[in-house]
Motif scaffolding. Sequence first.
Motif, PDB file in Angstrom:
ATOM      1  N   ALA A  20       0.832  -1.210   0.000  1.00  0.00           N
ATOM      2  CA  ALA A  20       0.000   0.000   0.000  1.00  0.00           C
ATOM      3  C   ALA A  20       0.862   1.254   0.000  1.00  0.00           C
ATOM      4  N   LEU A  21       1.980   1.217   0.719  1.00  0.00           N
ATOM      5  CA  LEU A  21       2.867   2.375   0.760  1.00  0.00           C
ATOM      6  C   LEU A  21       3.481   2.642  -0.604  1.00  0.00           C
ATOM      7  N   GLN A  22       3.885   1.581  -1.297  1.00  0.00           N
ATOM      8  CA  GLN A  22       4.481   1.764  -2.619  1.00  0.00           C
ATOM      9  C   GLN A  22       3.469   2.283  -3.633  1.00  0.00           C
ATOM     10  N   VAL A  23       2.233   1.777  -3.562  1.00  0.00           N
ATOM     11  CA  VAL A  23       1.195   2.273  -4.461  1.00  0.00           C
ATOM     12  C   VAL A  23       0.922   3.745  -4.175  1.00  0.00           C
ATOM     13  N   TYR A  24       0.803   4.076  -2.900  1.00  0.00           N
ATOM     14  CA  TYR A  24       0.589   5.473  -2.506  1.00  0.00           C
ATOM     15  C   TYR A  24       1.710   6.376  -3.010  1.00  0.00           C
ATOM     16  N   GLU A  25       2.954   5.980  -2.772  1.00  0.00           N
ATOM     17  CA  GLU A  25       4.096   6.810  -3.160  1.00  0.00           C
ATOM     18  C   GLU A  25       4.124   7.040  -4.671  1.00  0.00           C
ATOM     19  N   ASP A  26       3.857   5.967  -5.427  1.00  0.00           N
ATOM     20  CA  ASP A  26       3.921   6.094  -6.879  1.00  0.00           C
ATOM     21  C   ASP A  26       2.779   6.960  -7.409  1.00  0.00           C
ATOM     22  N   LEU A  27       1.572   6.715  -6.916  1.00  0.00           N
ATOM     23  CA  LEU A  27       0.440   7.530  -7.368  1.00  0.00           C
ATOM     24  C   LEU A  27       0.631   8.991  -6.970  1.00  0.00           C
ATOM     25  N   ARG A  28       1.093   9.217  -5.761  1.00  0.00           N
ATOM     26  CA  ARG A  28       1.309  10.596  -5.302  1.00  0.00           C
ATOM     27  C   ARG A  28       2.332  11.304  -6.176  1.00  0.00           C
ATOM     28  N   ASP A  29       3.429  10.615  -6.466  1.00  0.00           N
ATOM     29  CA  ASP A  29       4.452  11.218  -7.316  1.00  0.00           C
ATOM     30  C   ASP A  29       3.892  11.557  -8.684  1.00  0.00           C
ATOM     31  N   ARG A  30       3.078  10.671  -9.238  1.00  0.00           N
ATOM     32  CA  ARG A  30       2.537  10.912 -10.571  1.00  0.00           C
ATOM     33  C   ARG A  30       1.483  12.019 -10.568  1.00  0.00           C
ATOM     34  N   ILE A  31       0.794  12.189  -9.439  1.00  0.00           N
ATOM     35  CA  ILE A  31      -0.145  13.308  -9.324  1.00  0.00           C
ATOM     36  C   ILE A  31       0.624  14.625  -9.225  1.00  0.00           C
ATOM     37  N   LEU A  32       1.677  14.648  -8.407  1.00  0.00           N
ATOM     38  CA  LEU A  32       2.417  15.900  -8.201  1.00  0.00           C
ATOM     39  C   LEU A  32       3.197  16.319  -9.438  1.00  0.00           C
ATOM     40  N   THR A  33       3.626  15.361 -10.238  1.00  0.00           N
ATOM     41  CA  THR A  33       4.344  15.710 -11.464  1.00  0.00           C
ATOM     42  C   THR A  33       3.394  15.969 -12.633  1.00  0.00           C
ATOM     43  N   LEU A  34       2.079  15.853 -12.351  1.00  0.00           N
ATOM     44  CA  LEU A  34       1.027  16.093 -13.348  1.00  0.00           C
ATOM     45  C   LEU A  34       0.994  15.021 -14.430  1.00  0.00           C
ATOM     46  N   ASP A  35       1.658  13.898 -14.184  1.00  0.00           N
ATOM     47  CA  ASP A  35       1.509  12.758 -15.073  1.00  0.00           C
ATOM     48  C   ASP A  35       0.059  12.277 -15.024  1.00  0.00           C
ATOM     49  N   LEU A  36      -0.537  12.345 -13.838  1.00  0.00           N
ATOM     50  CA  LEU A  36      -1.966  12.116 -13.665  1.00  0.00           C
ATOM     51  C   LEU A  36      -2.642  13.474 -13.557  1.00  0.00           C
ATOM     52  N   GLN A  37      -3.562  13.735 -14.445  1.00  0.00           N
ATOM     53  CA  GLN A  37      -4.190  15.043 -14.563  1.00  0.00           C
ATOM     54  C   GLN A  37      -5.381  15.185 -13.621  1.00  0.00           C
ATOM     55  N   PRO A  38      -5.678  16.402 -13.163  1.00  0.00           N
ATOM     56  CA  PRO A  38      -6.901  16.619 -12.388  1.00  0.00           C
ATOM     57  C   PRO A  38      -8.124  16.122 -13.149  1.00  0.00           C
ATOM     58  N   ALA A  39      -9.018  15.481 -12.415  1.00  0.00           N
ATOM     59  CA  ALA A  39     -10.258  14.890 -12.929  1.00  0.00           C
ATOM     60  C   ALA A  39     -10.028  13.572 -13.661  1.00  0.00           C
ATOM     61  N   GLU A  40      -8.779  13.086 -13.699  1.00  0.00           N
ATOM     62  CA  GLU A  40      -8.533  11.787 -14.332  1.00  0.00           C
ATOM     63  C   GLU A  40      -9.055  10.671 -13.434  1.00  0.00           C
ATOM     64  N   SER A  41      -9.688   9.701 -14.057  1.00  0.00           N
ATOM     65  CA  SER A  41     -10.288   8.596 -13.322  1.00  0.00           C
ATOM     66  C   SER A  41      -9.238   7.560 -12.930  1.00  0.00           C
ATOM     67  N   LEU A  42      -9.336   7.075 -11.697  1.00  0.00           N
ATOM     68  CA  LEU A  42      -8.436   6.046 -11.186  1.00  0.00           C
ATOM     69  C   LEU A  42      -9.260   4.797 -10.887  1.00  0.00           C
ATOM     70  N   SER A  43      -9.074   3.773 -11.666  1.00  0.00           N
ATOM     71  CA  SER A  43      -9.815   2.531 -11.489  1.00  0.00           C
ATOM     72  C   SER A  43      -9.064   1.610 -10.540  1.00  0.00           C
ATOM     73  N   ARG A  44      -9.726   1.232  -9.452  1.00  0.00           N
ATOM     74  CA  ARG A  44      -9.080   0.362  -8.480  1.00  0.00           C
ATOM     75  C   ARG A  44      -8.697  -0.994  -9.082  1.00  0.00           C
ATOM     76  N   PRO A  45      -9.571  -1.660  -9.826  1.00  0.00           N
ATOM     77  CA  PRO A  45      -9.178  -2.951 -10.417  1.00  0.00           C
ATOM     78  C   PRO A  45      -8.010  -2.816 -11.403  1.00  0.00           C
ATOM     79  N   ALA A  46      -8.043  -1.790 -12.243  1.00  0.00           N
ATOM     80  CA  ALA A  46      -6.973  -1.632 -13.230  1.00  0.00           C
ATOM     81  C   ALA A  46      -5.645  -1.328 -12.561  1.00  0.00           C
ATOM     82  N   LEU A  47      -5.677  -0.495 -11.524  1.00  0.00           N
ATOM     83  CA  LEU A  47      -4.443  -0.164 -10.818  1.00  0.00           C
ATOM     84  C   LEU A  47      -3.927  -1.367 -10.035  1.00  0.00           C
ATOM     85  N   ALA A  48      -4.818  -2.160  -9.458  1.00  0.00           N
ATOM     86  CA  ALA A  48      -4.387  -3.373  -8.763  1.00  0.00           C
ATOM     87  C   ALA A  48      -3.661  -4.310  -9.730  1.00  0.00           C
TER      88      ALA A  48
END
Length: 242
Positions: free
Chosen positions: A30-58
Amino acid sequence: MRADETEAARPTAAATLERRFNLDRRRPAALQVYEDLRDRILTLDLQPAESLSRPALAAYYTVSQMPVRDAFLKLEAEGLVDVFPQSKTLVARIDVRQARETQFLRTALELEIVSAIAGRGGRDAVVSRARRLLEGQERARDEADLALFADLDRQFHATLYEALDQGALWDLVQARSGHIDRLRKLDLPTPGKIARVLDEHGAILAALEAGDGGAATAAVRTHLSGTLATVDRIAAAHPHYF
């Protein structure tokens, strides 16, 4: 796209990933998933309003859905995702109010930190470490490596906290900095911004070297006010982020 639109309106982040993620089985998933998603949000790799699918990310992270759920909850607590139970999870838009709150906290802390460093002996070591980071930022500028420049910027400020054994306070500031970090990411390519950051870091170090607490606090106040002073221009140039 607004938060009340359906998840199907935009492809999930995992569907567009091009790089592989190597899960370290020795660390909490969970920590690694959090760290990676957070980094991608802060670098704008993941855009505001972009959908995050729990099954796809798992599937992408090769974990069960529980670590992804736990990562979402931690990101939601930081205001970086909007979770709609039984519906969808979206990357949050930039919250200027929260950015201002974080900046207020950080400014109050760093004013005290540089004042304390300037007034004590043995400050040469911290100034030397920070100056090496400043030199690294100059090289990153010359190589047009904005990601490295931003990382060295964080290290520069972290060094000041660590000099007073206040690393936990730096961690606190960082945990609240998601919105202002995204503002900085948008602001950094602005012509003249990098030069100002380098000049302001240099002014902080010069004041610390001289043991001039007043000059050090003035330099920090000027430095930390830069991005939010131009937030209207940033929002006008990037309205879809807000």
